[in-house]
Write an enzyme that holds these catalytic residues in place. Sequence first.
Site, PDB file in Angstrom:
ATOM      1  N   CYS A 111       0.816  -1.227   0.000  1.00 42.63           N
ATOM      2  CA  CYS A 111       0.000   0.000   0.000  1.00 42.63           C
ATOM      3  C   CYS A 111       0.849   1.278   0.000  1.00 42.63           C
ATOM      4  O   CYS A 111       0.334   2.373  -0.214  1.00 42.63           O
ATOM      5  CB  CYS A 111      -0.940   0.003   1.188  1.00 42.63           C
ATOM      6  SG  CYS A 111      -2.002  -1.453   1.239  1.00 42.63           S
ATOM      7  N   HIS A 136      -2.858   6.967   2.614  1.00 43.83           N
ATOM      8  CA  HIS A 136      -3.373   5.708   2.044  1.00 43.83           C
ATOM      9  C   HIS A 136      -4.761   5.432   2.627  1.00 43.83           C
ATOM     10  O   HIS A 136      -4.968   5.524   3.840  1.00 43.83           O
ATOM     11  CB  HIS A 136      -2.407   4.562   2.363  1.00 43.83           C
ATOM     12  CG  HIS A 136      -3.018   3.226   2.180  1.00 43.83           C
ATOM     13  ND1 HIS A 136      -3.688   2.877   1.018  1.00 43.83           N
ATOM     14  CD2 HIS A 136      -3.114   2.139   3.010  1.00 43.83           C
ATOM     15  CE1 HIS A 136      -4.149   1.646   1.139  1.00 43.83           C
ATOM     16  NE2 HIS A 136      -3.821   1.179   2.333  1.00 43.83           N
ATOM     17  N   ASN A 191     -10.468   0.213  -0.180  1.00 42.96           N
ATOM     18  CA  ASN A 191      -9.008   0.255  -0.022  1.00 42.96           C
ATOM     19  C   ASN A 191      -8.383  -0.385  -1.266  1.00 42.96           C
ATOM     20  O   ASN A 191      -8.469  -1.600  -1.443  1.00 42.96           O
ATOM     21  CB  ASN A 191      -8.628  -0.514   1.253  1.00 42.96           C
ATOM     22  CG  ASN A 191      -7.124  -0.625   1.468  1.00 42.96           C
ATOM     23  OD1 ASN A 191      -6.328  -0.461   0.544  1.00 42.96           O
ATOM     24  ND2 ASN A 191      -6.729  -0.925   2.695  1.00 42.96           N
TER      25      ASN A 191
HETATM   26  O1  UT7 Z   1      -4.109  -1.284   3.799  1.00 45.56           O
HETATM   27  C1  UT7 Z   1      -3.086  -1.973   4.436  1.00 45.56           C
HETATM   28  C2  UT7 Z   1      -2.963  -1.633   5.873  1.00 45.56           C
HETATM   29  N1  UT7 Z   1      -4.102  -2.158   6.581  1.00 45.56           N
HETATM   30  C3  UT7 Z   1      -4.679  -1.465   7.539  1.00 45.56           C
HETATM   31  O2  UT7 Z   1      -4.310  -0.376   7.835  1.00 45.56           O
HETATM   32  C4  UT7 Z   1      -5.848  -2.141   8.262  1.00 45.56           C
HETATM   33  C5  UT7 Z   1      -5.852  -1.801   9.744  1.00 45.56           C
HETATM   34  N2  UT7 Z   1      -6.934  -2.460  10.464  1.00 45.56           N
HETATM   35  C6  UT7 Z   1      -8.240  -2.125  10.301  1.00 45.56           C
HETATM   36  O3  UT7 Z   1      -8.600  -1.291   9.513  1.00 45.56           O
HETATM   37  C7  UT7 Z   1      -9.250  -2.783  11.229  1.00 45.56           C
HETATM   38  O4  UT7 Z   1      -8.576  -3.482  12.257  1.00 45.56           O
HETATM   39  C8  UT7 Z   1     -10.193  -3.770  10.491  1.00 45.56           C
HETATM   40  C9  UT7 Z   1     -11.136  -2.987   9.587  1.00 45.56           C
HETATM   41  C10 UT7 Z   1      -9.412  -4.784   9.695  1.00 45.56           C
HETATM   42  C11 UT7 Z   1     -11.057  -4.528  11.523  1.00 45.56           C
HETATM   43  O5  UT7 Z   1     -11.750  -3.600  12.328  1.00 45.56           O
HETATM   44  P1  UT7 Z   1     -11.688  -3.678  13.911  1.00 45.56           P
HETATM   45  O6  UT7 Z   1     -12.484  -2.552  14.390  1.00 45.56           O
HETATM   46  O7  UT7 Z   1     -10.245  -3.733  14.339  1.00 45.56           O
HETATM   47  O8  UT7 Z   1     -12.428  -5.035  14.220  1.00 45.56           O
HETATM   48  P2  UT7 Z   1     -11.896  -6.361  14.941  1.00 45.56           P
HETATM   49  O9  UT7 Z   1     -11.064  -7.145  14.007  1.00 45.56           O
HETATM   50  O10 UT7 Z   1     -11.336  -6.009  16.283  1.00 45.56           O
HETATM   51  O11 UT7 Z   1     -13.243  -7.124  15.198  1.00 45.56           O
HETATM   52  C12 UT7 Z   1     -14.229  -6.636  16.135  1.00 45.56           C
HETATM   53  C13 UT7 Z   1     -15.457  -7.535  16.045  1.00 45.56           C
HETATM   54  C14 UT7 Z   1     -15.131  -9.020  16.103  1.00 45.56           C
HETATM   55  O12 UT7 Z   1     -16.195  -9.669  16.757  1.00 45.56           O
HETATM   56  P3  UT7 Z   1     -16.082 -10.117  18.308  1.00 45.56           P
HETATM   57  O13 UT7 Z   1     -14.931 -11.074  18.365  1.00 45.56           O
HETATM   58  O14 UT7 Z   1     -15.827  -8.839  19.067  1.00 45.56           O
HETATM   59  O15 UT7 Z   1     -17.398 -10.731  18.589  1.00 45.56           O
HETATM   60  C15 UT7 Z   1     -15.125  -9.436  14.660  1.00 45.56           C
HETATM   61  O16 UT7 Z   1     -15.421 -10.813  14.492  1.00 45.56           O
HETATM   62  O17 UT7 Z   1     -16.093  -7.322  14.776  1.00 45.56           O
HETATM   63  C16 UT7 Z   1     -16.226  -8.573  14.101  1.00 45.56           C
HETATM   64  N3  UT7 Z   1     -16.119  -8.334  12.669  1.00 45.56           N
HETATM   65  C17 UT7 Z   1     -17.161  -8.012  11.905  1.00 45.56           C
HETATM   66  N4  UT7 Z   1     -18.463  -7.838  12.192  1.00 45.56           N
HETATM   67  C18 UT7 Z   1     -19.267  -7.503  11.165  1.00 45.56           C
HETATM   68  C19 UT7 Z   1     -15.004  -8.377  11.907  1.00 45.56           C
HETATM   69  N5  UT7 Z   1     -15.303  -8.084  10.630  1.00 45.56           N
HETATM   70  C20 UT7 Z   1     -16.648  -7.862  10.613  1.00 45.56           C
HETATM   71  C21 UT7 Z   1     -17.538  -7.505   9.593  1.00 45.56           C
HETATM   72  N6  UT7 Z   1     -18.841  -7.337   9.907  1.00 45.56           N
HETATM   73  N7  UT7 Z   1     -17.144  -7.325   8.310  1.00 45.56           N
END
Ligand code: UT7
Length: 327
Positions: free
Chosen positions: A125, A249, A283
Site C-alpha cells: 500500500c 493511504h 481500499n
Molecule cells: O491497507 C493496508 C494496511 N491495513 C490497515 O491499515 C488495516 C488496519 N486495520 C483495520 O482497519 C481494522 O482493524 C479492520 C477494519 C481490519 C477490523 O476492524 P476492527 O475494528 O479492528 O475489528 P476487529 O477485528 O477487532 O473485530 C471486532 C469484532 C469481532 O467480533 P467479536 O470477536 O468482538 O465478537 C469481529 O469478528 O467485529 C467482528 N467483525 C465483523 N463484524 C461484522 C469483523 N469483521 C466484521 C464484519 N462485519 N465485516
Amino acid sequence: MSKTSTLSLTEGPNATRVVGFGSAQGNRVVTNDDLARIVDTNDEWIQQRVGIVSRRLGEDDQTVVSMAVEAGSKALADAGLSPAEVDQVIIATCTMPGPIPNAAAQVADRIGIKASGAFDLNAACAGFCYALNTASDFIRAGSARNVLVIGAERFQEWLDWQDRANCIIFADGAGAAVVSPAEQPSIGPATLGSAGDMVDTIYLRENRYIYQEGQTVFRWATSEVAPVATRAVERAGLRLSDVDVLVAHQANLRIVEAIARKLQNQGARDDLVVARDIVHSGNTSAASIPLAIDHMRSAGEVNSGDVLLLVGFGAGLSYAGQVIICP
Ligand code: UT7
C-alpha cells in the site's frame, strides 16, 4: 596490474513535478448490503469501523494491466504529453496474477510507449509513494526524462469471500501520475522506512488469500504514520500549517482521520482538506493515493498549486511519504 577506467555519468535537472493525473476503477459498484448477502456483515458495522459505503470491483476483463493502461493514458492526456515523450514506466502493484511477467512492459506497449524502461515495484500500500520518489530521482539523475508512475491493483482474486474481516475492505482500481523535469521543486524528498519485525501482521496465507492482524496494524498506523508525514513536511522545508491537503493511504477512514487529528494537534490547519476517497472506492492499496487525488481534482476539492502531503503504509510493513505541489 589492474586496469582503471573512468565512466561518464548522466546529469539531470535539479527539480521535478507531477504534470498530470489519471485514474480507472472497476465497473461493478458493490455496496455493503451486497456483501451482507454473501458474508455475515452489515452496512452499519462496515461504515462505523471502516468508513466504506461502497467499493468498485473489476469485471473479468478489468485486469491490473488494463486498469493501469486506462489510468496511464488519462494521465498522459492530462499532462499534454504523447506516449513517445515517456521513457520510463513504473507500476506499483502487489496483485499481479504471478511474479512474471511484470505489468509495466505490457502497460507501456499498450499505451504506445515504445521500448521504454519498464518495471514493477512492490511496497504494497506504500507502493505509489515509493514509485513517485523513484521516478523523481531517475529524472534528477538523468536516467529518464518523463516517467509514467501508476499504482494498480485487482484485489478480488486475493480475497477469501467468506472472510468478513478482509473481503469488505479491499477493492480494484488504478491511479497514475506523470513526472517531468521542473524549474522549481514540486516533489519533495521522500521519507522512506519499514518495520520488517511486523511482517506477520499482513501476508498471504497458503491458500493465497490475504490475512491481516487488523487491530495490530490499526494501532501501528494510528501511532506511527503521522510522524512519517511530519518528517516529509520538514524534509520539504515546510511547516505543517503550509499543507493544504492530506492524502493518506485509504486503509480505513478511522485511520485517515486519526492521522489528520494528530497532524492538526501538531500545527496542521483546521481547514486541512482530508482525502476520504475510501468511502466510495474502498481500499485499493497502491492505487489509493493517486486515485483519491484524481477524484478530488475532478471534484474541485484540490486545486493547482495546493500543497499535498502524501503518506502510504502497508504490508512489509513499508511506509513512505512526500509533499507534492498539485499541477
Ligand atoms: O491497507 C493496508 C494496511 N491495513 C490497515 O491499515 C488495516 C488496519 N486495520 C483495520 O482497519 C481494522 O482493524 C479492520 C477494519 C481490519 C477490523 O476492524 P476492527 O475494528 O479492528 O475489528 P476487529 O477485528 O477487532 O473485530 C471486532 C469484532 C469481532 O467480533 P467479536 O470477536 O468482538 O465478537 C469481529 O469478528 O467485529 C467482528 N467483525 C465483523 N463484524 C461484522 C469483523 N469483521 C466484521 C464484519 N462485519 N465485516
